[in-house]
Scaffold this motif. Sequence first.
Motif, short mmCIF file in Angstrom:
data_model
loop_
_atom_site.label_atom_id
_atom_site.label_comp_id
_atom_site.label_asym_id
_atom_site.label_seq_id
_atom_site.Cartn_x
_atom_site.Cartn_y
_atom_site.Cartn_z
N TYR A 195 14.14 21.19 86.77
CA TYR A 195 14.72 22.36 86.13
C TYR A 195 14.84 23.48 87.15
CZ TYR A 195 13.23 19.80 82.01
OH TYR A 195 13.05 18.83 81.06
N TRP A 196 15.89 24.28 87.00
CA TRP A 196 16.13 25.41 87.88
C TRP A 196 16.28 26.69 87.09
CZ3 TRP A 196 15.86 25.07 93.06
CH2 TRP A 196 15.99 23.81 93.66
N GLY A 197 15.77 27.76 87.67
CA GLY A 197 16.03 29.07 87.12
C GLY A 197 17.23 29.67 87.82
N GLN A 198 17.69 30.80 87.33
CA GLN A 198 18.77 31.48 88.04
C GLN A 198 18.19 32.14 89.29
OE1 GLN A 198 16.87 33.16 86.21
NE2 GLN A 198 16.95 35.27 86.89
N GLY A 199 18.98 32.47 90.23
CA GLY A 199 18.48 33.01 91.48
C GLY A 199 18.21 34.50 91.40
N THR A 200 17.41 34.95 92.34
CA THR A 200 17.17 36.39 92.50
C THR A 200 17.37 36.71 93.98
OG1 THR A 200 15.62 38.21 92.10
CG2 THR A 200 14.65 36.10 92.78
N GLN A 201 18.16 37.74 94.24
CA GLN A 201 18.56 38.05 95.62
C GLN A 201 17.46 38.81 96.34
OE1 GLN A 201 21.66 37.47 97.38
NE2 GLN A 201 20.40 38.19 99.09
N VAL A 202 17.14 38.35 97.52
CA VAL A 202 16.22 39.06 98.42
C VAL A 202 17.00 39.40 99.68
CG1 VAL A 202 14.17 38.86 99.87
CG2 VAL A 202 14.16 37.93 97.54
N THR A 203 17.04 40.68 100.00
CA THR A 203 17.73 41.14 101.19
C THR A 203 16.76 41.92 102.07
OG1 THR A 203 19.82 41.33 99.98
CG2 THR A 203 19.68 42.46 102.10
N VAL A 204 16.62 41.48 103.30
CA VAL A 204 15.71 42.13 104.24
C VAL A 204 16.53 42.77 105.34
CG1 VAL A 204 13.71 41.84 105.75
CG2 VAL A 204 14.00 40.34 103.75
N SER A 205 16.42 44.09 105.42
CA SER A 205 17.19 44.81 106.43
C SER A 205 16.38 44.96 107.71
CB SER A 205 17.59 46.19 105.90
OG SER A 205 16.43 46.97 105.63
#
Length: 115
Positions: A104-114
């Motif tokens: 099973y998969w969940g929806q994604g969550t964006q991680v952005t590292v500057s």
Amino acid sequence: VQLQASGGGLVQAGGSLRLTCAASGSVFSINFMGWYRQAPGKHREPVAGLTNDGRTNYRDSVQGRFSISRDNVKNMVYLHMSSLKPEDTAVYYCNAVNREANLYWGQGTQVTVSS
């Protein structure tokens, strides 16, 4: 089994984030939960995993910086990320495998590292 991921965001290099994956449905049947990520133009890759008996595994690039944990009362899995690097930027997905080896998969969550 339904999975809901949250906790992503924008963070500076060296910072920390905690991702949360909330599981619902037939959670009693889950025997493995993990996190994957997919950066733009790249394949989805495993990041961390946790079995019901507490065994963990991490990809080499996050070893010592990321930690996976589970709250069985709340049916949640967490990914604690510290010392984040720009190369950690990706969409992060949680997944679960049950006793019948269904994935099973969940929806994604964006991680952005500057930088």
